[in-house]
Write a protein that holds these residues in place. Sequence first.
Motif, mmCIF file in Angstrom:
data_model
loop_
_atom_site.group_PDB
_atom_site.id
_atom_site.type_symbol
_atom_site.label_atom_id
_atom_site.label_comp_id
_atom_site.label_asym_id
_atom_site.label_seq_id
_atom_site.Cartn_x
_atom_site.Cartn_y
_atom_site.Cartn_z
ATOM 1 N N SER A 169 -30.515 26.805 151.247
ATOM 2 C CA SER A 169 -30.084 25.400 151.668
ATOM 3 C C SER A 169 -29.070 25.613 152.780
ATOM 4 N N ALA A 170 -29.290 24.708 153.803
ATOM 5 C CA ALA A 170 -28.227 24.697 154.760
ATOM 6 C C ALA A 170 -28.308 23.107 155.485
ATOM 7 N N ARG A 171 -27.242 22.979 155.926
ATOM 8 C CA ARG A 171 -26.952 21.522 156.653
ATOM 9 C C ARG A 171 -27.506 21.267 157.992
ATOM 10 N N SER A 172 -28.524 20.653 158.154
ATOM 11 C CA SER A 172 -29.037 20.421 159.486
ATOM 12 C C SER A 172 -28.500 19.082 160.168
ATOM 13 N N SER A 173 -27.824 18.399 159.341
ATOM 14 C CA SER A 173 -27.328 17.207 159.811
ATOM 15 C C SER A 173 -26.159 16.586 158.850
ATOM 16 N N GLY A 174 -25.153 15.812 159.261
ATOM 17 C CA GLY A 174 -24.378 15.041 158.274
ATOM 18 C C GLY A 174 -23.067 15.899 158.051
ATOM 19 N N ASP A 175 -22.087 15.385 157.253
ATOM 20 C CA ASP A 175 -20.932 16.015 157.049
ATOM 21 C C ASP A 175 -20.991 16.671 155.706
ATOM 22 N N VAL A 176 -20.102 17.540 155.473
ATOM 23 C CA VAL A 176 -20.039 18.156 154.006
ATOM 24 C C VAL A 176 -20.183 17.124 152.910
ATOM 25 N N ARG A 177 -20.886 17.388 151.927
ATOM 26 C CA ARG A 177 -21.112 16.487 150.537
ATOM 27 C C ARG A 177 -21.903 15.362 150.793
ATOM 28 N N ASP A 178 -22.352 15.112 152.128
ATOM 29 C CA ASP A 178 -23.515 14.145 152.319
ATOM 30 C C ASP A 178 -24.759 14.745 151.574
ATOM 31 N N GLU A 179 -25.323 13.662 150.874
ATOM 32 C CA GLU A 179 -26.688 13.883 150.331
ATOM 33 C C GLU A 179 -28.044 13.920 151.183
ATOM 34 N N ALA A 180 -27.743 13.497 152.337
ATOM 35 C CA ALA A 180 -28.820 13.687 153.300
ATOM 36 C C ALA A 180 -28.395 14.677 154.546
ATOM 37 N N GLY A 181 -29.412 15.273 154.761
ATOM 38 C CA GLY A 181 -29.357 16.444 156.052
ATOM 39 C C GLY A 181 -29.325 17.775 155.563
ATOM 40 N N ILE A 182 -29.608 17.850 154.404
ATOM 41 C CA ILE A 182 -29.772 19.196 153.646
ATOM 42 C C ILE A 182 -31.302 19.638 153.786
ATOM 43 N N SER A 183 -31.561 21.006 154.447
ATOM 44 C CA SER A 183 -32.857 21.272 154.726
ATOM 45 C C SER A 183 -32.780 22.742 153.791
ATOM 46 N N LEU A 184 -34.186 23.356 153.508
ATOM 47 C CA LEU A 184 -34.369 24.426 152.975
ATOM 48 C C LEU A 184 -35.275 25.358 153.738
ATOM 49 N N PHE A 185 -34.681 26.642 153.855
ATOM 50 C CA PHE A 185 -35.377 27.779 154.856
ATOM 51 C C PHE A 185 -35.767 28.927 154.002
ATOM 52 N N LEU A 186 -36.869 29.532 154.506
ATOM 53 C CA LEU A 186 -37.227 30.747 154.149
ATOM 54 C C LEU A 186 -36.685 31.918 155.007
ATOM 55 N N VAL A 187 -35.904 32.662 154.469
ATOM 56 C CA VAL A 187 -35.107 33.603 155.192
ATOM 57 C C VAL A 187 -35.534 34.942 154.724
ATOM 58 N N ASP A 188 -35.901 36.000 155.508
ATOM 59 C CA ASP A 188 -36.135 37.319 155.477
ATOM 60 C C ASP A 188 -34.888 38.115 155.467
ATOM 61 N N PRO A 189 -34.531 38.631 154.233
ATOM 62 C CA PRO A 189 -33.193 39.434 154.133
ATOM 63 C C PRO A 189 -33.044 40.539 155.291
ATOM 64 N N SER A 190 -34.229 41.218 155.840
ATOM 65 C CA SER A 190 -34.036 42.041 156.883
ATOM 66 C C SER A 190 -33.893 41.401 158.445
ATOM 67 N N THR A 191 -33.942 40.170 158.411
ATOM 68 C CA THR A 191 -33.402 39.403 159.639
ATOM 69 C C THR A 191 -32.180 39.873 160.101
ATOM 70 N N PRO A 192 -32.160 40.019 161.577
ATOM 71 C CA PRO A 192 -30.835 40.461 162.114
ATOM 72 C C PRO A 192 -29.775 39.370 161.897
ATOM 73 N N GLY A 193 -28.513 39.605 161.513
ATOM 74 C CA GLY A 193 -27.668 38.871 161.280
ATOM 75 C C GLY A 193 -27.509 38.252 159.794
ATOM 76 N N VAL A 194 -28.610 38.843 158.840
ATOM 77 C CA VAL A 194 -28.309 38.658 157.404
ATOM 78 C C VAL A 194 -27.744 39.994 156.712
ATOM 79 N N SER A 195 -26.702 39.760 156.021
ATOM 80 C CA SER A 195 -26.019 40.900 155.202
ATOM 81 C C SER A 195 -25.806 40.338 153.870
ATOM 82 N N VAL A 196 -25.582 41.166 152.992
ATOM 83 C CA VAL A 196 -25.455 40.777 151.363
ATOM 84 C C VAL A 196 -24.380 41.935 151.060
#
Length: 380
Positions: A169-196
Amino acid sequence: MDFKLSQEQQMLQDTAARLVRDTYTFEQREQFRDSAKGFSGEFWQQMGELGLTSVPFAEDVGGFGGNGVDVMLVAQELGRGLCLEPWLHSVIFAGGLIDQLGSPTQKSELLPQVASADLQLAVAVEEPHSHYQLHDVQTRAEAVTGGWSLNGRKSVVVGGQSAGLILVSARSSGDVRDEAGISLFLVDPSTPGVSVREYPTMDGRRACDLFLDNVFVSSAAVLGEQGKALDALRYQQGRAIAAQCAEAVGSLQVTCALTLDYLKTRKQFGQVIGKFQALQHRMVDMYIELDQATSMTLLAACVANEPDSEERNRTLAAAKYTVCRAARFVADQGIQLHGGIGLTWEYVLSHHAKHLLMIARQFGDDDHHLQAYSALMQDA
């Protein structure tokens, strides 16, 4: 009301119970816990072959077409065996999100793999500061050419260290704690920039913190409509809560049985300690908590797949509150009635106690759900 299981449900429960009984002795569990994945890949595949990972999905994607009670039966047996596999997070929570939000292409591509256990999923919605609030999201999603760029941190992603895809889940619009503006993404853990950063949880399972640094995801990796994922997150977390309650009941049953057996065999002052009335009363209190948790879990299972409503949300909040309280009470009493042995690593009860305490804090603790229930009662 008739609470008897149908023939198909009885067969489903027997299948899950037999698989756990034959595969998940405590000694084997310890070996699975120390493995690279943190759980048994073979057991996970067996669950897929027997249809246990396909229970909640429709038949047209290779599923069983089961309801909330079917999910409850499987979850309860997994709780009895202290199974380490991320079934709840992959199949119920993540799979439910794809089923609700996914496009026809996403569903046809991903759900058969989840149902057959060929693909393990994880859900990354918690953040270090969010404290159970799904709308408190600081991870940002910025539109770029061809897709989105994600930046932020997610915490306690159960099963994230071994997942093939992580739902973020990530905020694509709005401010922190706004109920609107939250999107959901499918992320491959092997994508560059992803670390665990992987670590064991208190009850022996594995989780990770997920770090996203300018991670590019294509537009095809967005689940559902941009900025409108919150309702689905709340709904599917409710289904996960109902399954988690069932998992807790399975663990509660074993904890009570182990404690009662100990009271019947442990001798002190020349007689078994189960003859002491004070200990009998404490054992009765444990079974009362178990019965209450069992009843509320069944009610939660019955409403888990119903359309979203305040009544459904009140029921799930009440069930999670009741199970949280029962989990903490039974874990504490079980350890105290056992004495020192109840805390030893080599004894299974200590692991049930840790698992129960972990469940009491996942997806919201008792205070969180009591507050949610109170707010819903005021709205009513």
